[in-house]
Design a protein around this motif. Structure first.
Motif, mmCIF file in Angstrom:
data_model
loop_
_atom_site.group_PDB
_atom_site.id
_atom_site.type_symbol
_atom_site.label_atom_id
_atom_site.label_comp_id
_atom_site.label_asym_id
_atom_site.label_seq_id
_atom_site.Cartn_x
_atom_site.Cartn_y
_atom_site.Cartn_z
ATOM 1 N N PRO A 1 -1.146 12.709 25.140
ATOM 2 C CA PRO A 1 -0.832 13.027 23.742
ATOM 3 C C PRO A 1 -2.021 13.681 23.047
ATOM 4 N N GLN A 2 -1.717 14.509 22.045
ATOM 5 C CA GLN A 2 -2.752 15.189 21.287
ATOM 6 C C GLN A 2 -2.682 14.809 19.817
ATOM 7 N N VAL A 3 -3.777 15.067 19.119
ATOM 8 C CA VAL A 3 -3.865 14.805 17.687
ATOM 9 C C VAL A 3 -4.495 16.025 17.029
ATOM 10 N N SER A 4 -4.060 16.331 15.810
ATOM 11 C CA SER A 4 -4.636 17.451 15.065
ATOM 12 C C SER A 4 -5.879 16.998 14.323
ATOM 13 N N LEU A 5 -6.923 17.811 14.369
ATOM 14 C CA LEU A 5 -8.127 17.525 13.603
ATOM 15 C C LEU A 5 -7.837 17.667 12.107
ATOM 16 N N GLY A 6 -8.781 17.277 11.282
ATOM 17 C CA GLY A 6 -8.568 17.329 9.844
ATOM 18 C C GLY A 6 -9.164 18.559 9.197
ATOM 19 N N SER B 1 -10.279 21.976 7.617
ATOM 20 C CA SER B 1 -10.065 23.368 8.005
ATOM 21 C C SER B 1 -9.725 23.507 9.480
ATOM 22 N N ALA B 2 -9.855 22.415 10.236
ATOM 23 C CA ALA B 2 -9.561 22.440 11.677
ATOM 24 C C ALA B 2 -8.198 21.835 11.993
ATOM 25 N N SER B 3 -7.339 21.718 10.990
ATOM 26 C CA SER B 3 -6.047 21.049 11.193
ATOM 27 C C SER B 3 -5.141 21.795 12.174
ATOM 28 N N HIS B 4 -5.451 23.054 12.452
ATOM 29 C CA HIS B 4 -4.654 23.814 13.417
ATOM 30 C C HIS B 4 -5.106 23.563 14.858
ATOM 31 N N ILE B 5 -6.186 22.826 15.023
ATOM 32 C CA ILE B 5 -6.724 22.564 16.358
ATOM 33 C C ILE B 5 -6.249 21.207 16.854
ATOM 34 N N LYS B 6 -5.692 21.188 18.058
ATOM 35 C CA LYS B 6 -5.231 19.943 18.664
ATOM 36 C C LYS B 6 -6.175 19.531 19.793
ATOM 37 N N ILE B 7 -6.485 18.254 19.826
ATOM 38 C CA ILE B 7 -7.341 17.726 20.886
ATOM 39 C C ILE B 7 -6.646 16.542 21.549
ATOM 40 N N GLY B 8 -7.029 16.251 22.782
ATOM 41 C CA GLY B 8 -6.459 15.110 23.474
ATOM 42 C C GLY B 8 -6.796 13.809 22.757
ATOM 43 N N GLN B 9 -5.902 12.825 22.858
ATOM 44 C CA GLN B 9 -6.098 11.550 22.169
ATOM 45 C C GLN B 9 -7.324 10.795 22.685
ATOM 46 N N VAL B 10 -7.805 11.185 23.862
ATOM 47 C CA VAL B 10 -9.089 10.683 24.385
ATOM 48 C C VAL B 10 -9.988 11.880 24.627
ATOM 49 N N GLY B 11 -11.205 11.836 24.073
ATOM 50 C CA GLY B 11 -12.159 12.918 24.254
ATOM 51 C C GLY B 11 -13.186 12.588 25.320
ATOM 52 N N PHE B 12 -14.278 13.342 25.332
ATOM 53 C CA PHE B 12 -15.284 13.199 26.382
ATOM 54 C C PHE B 12 -16.681 13.344 25.783
ATOM 55 N N GLY B 13 -17.521 12.309 25.961
ATOM 56 C CA GLY B 13 -18.899 12.355 25.497
ATOM 57 C C GLY B 13 -19.843 12.689 26.633
ATOM 58 N N LEU B 14 -20.716 13.685 26.423
ATOM 59 C CA LEU B 14 -21.591 14.169 27.493
ATOM 60 C C LEU B 14 -23.010 13.618 27.439
ATOM 61 N N MET B 15 -23.315 12.810 26.451
ATOM 62 C CA MET B 15 -24.687 12.380 26.220
ATOM 63 C C MET B 15 -25.357 11.781 27.453
#
Length: 371
Positions: A6-11, A13-27
């Motif tokens: 599943p994806q979620v829309s960012l808030g 000015s980025a509301s048109h961008i969809k990202i996966g419900q789980v992201g990835f941290g590279l630190m």
């Protein structure tokens, strides 16, 4: 291309961008003792796996490297996209900055600054490292890693607007202006509910990054989740697995490698580690009877629980790993749905386990580098 999770829309000015419900941290791949840096061949395989699994939201930082090489994480990302150009447009890249990198390289200390000249210099360094001007990856989202307490948050937001690709009104003249276009969308990191509300009145906010896990639930207690739900802002939950405690693999403090940042933090101290480990152990013991219609790992159980802390599904955990199998496992937790009775059982366990120690350590607290 459809997403496997599943994806979620960012808030904002980025509301048109969809990202996966789980992201990835590279630190974790580079912010470590140089001897423990993840080799490119391993890192690249994991980075590919994250995108292919639906975790297309990447979180990095301009200082995610050792003192000898603060830009190590950004350099890793550039090497990845140089070797895998087809992935560049698939990734939504968020970069934390707003820190004095020269001071970090000299004395190892990070200090936030929202001054316009500091932010502009920081963004130019990031763009140069990513090779943005020569066709490299753009900065999709930029966030100050910590709030600069010497400058009102409203002023900091205007500074960010003036450097972004956003159109805004000059607070002094009311004239409509276009930002310098050094990055696209604004995000916040380590902020409380009041700061979020003040900032959102000045600039559109794509997401708020904050530590959030069964071990650290202040985002709920301090009203951050409620504020973001009301304002339509996504929460990027970093350290969602309690810095490894809820991964199901960390059984002893001795397993943490020398030079690992966790060894400096209160909750991982010799005094507190075993006490805090009782919480993930309790969840692991009941993992088989929870989510009874599904087979889930401790990591998946934890991430699924976190996602469901918001009815509006605004919470996007961003766990980090250097293992392809683990990143696929984490991503698939977005497809796990816990029953209300199962969530209540987890909450009961959390209520019965006290967390020992603060998030970081005394030195960091004294310098005010977290909110």
């Amino acid at each position: 291309m459809s997403s496997p999770i599943p994806q979620v829309s960012l808030g904002g000015s980025a509301s048109h961008i969809k990202i996966g419900q789980v992201g990835f941290g590279l630190m974790g791949m580079t912010w470590c003792d140089p001897s423990n840096t993840t080799p490119d061949e391993v890192a690249f395989e994991t980075m590919k796996a994250s995108v292919d699994s639906g975790s297309n939201f990447w979180n990095t930082g301009a200082f995610y490297g050792p003192q000898s090489d603060p830009l190590a994480n950004l350099k890793l990302i550039k090497r990845f996209f140089d070797a895998n150009p087809s992935y560049k447009e698939k990734v939504v890249l968020s970069v934390k900055g707003g820190m004095d990198l020269e001071n970090y390289a000299k004395v190892g200390a990070l200090a936030p600054s929202a001054k316009i000249e500091v932010l502009e210099k920081d963004l130019n360094i990031i763009r140069q490292t990513l090779g943005t001007e020569s066709g490299g990856k753009e900065i999709d989202l930029y966030e100050m890693a910590r709030v600069d307490r010497t400058i009102p948050i409203e002023e900091a937001m205007f500074n960010l607007l003036s450097l972004s690709s956003q159109t805004y009104k000059d607070p002094k003249t009311g004239e409509e202006k276009k930002g310098k276009g050094l990055f696209h969308h604004i995000s916040l990191s380590e902020v409380g509910a009041q700061t979020i509300r003040k900032a959102a009145k000045v600039a559109p906010i794509a997401f708020v990054e904050i530590e959030y896990s069964p071990l650290e639930r202040s985002a709920e207690e301090l009203g951050v989740v409620k504020a973001c739900e009301e304002l339509g802002i996504v929460i990027a939950a970093y350290s969602p697995l309690g810095k490894g405690m809820f991964s199901g693999t960390l059984k002893s403090r001795s397993e943490i490698p020398q030079g690992d940042l966790r060894l400096r933090w209160d909750r991982f101290s010799e005094e507190n580690f075993e006490k805090n480990l009782s919480l993930p152990q309790a969840l692991e013991q009941v993992c088989s009877k929870l989510a009874s219609d599904q087979t889930v790992t401790p990591s998946q159980l934890t991430l699924a629980w976190l996602i469901q802390r918001s009815e509006k599904r605004i919470i996007v955990p961003i766990p980090g790993t250097s293992k392809p199998d683990r990143v696929r496992e984490n991503a698939s937790s977005a497809n796990v749905t816990l029953k209300e009775s199962e969530i209540q059982e987890i909450d009961r366990i959390l209520q019965n386990h006290k967390v020992h120690g603060d998030r970081y350590n005394q030195v960091i607290r004294q310098h005010g580098l977290w909110a």
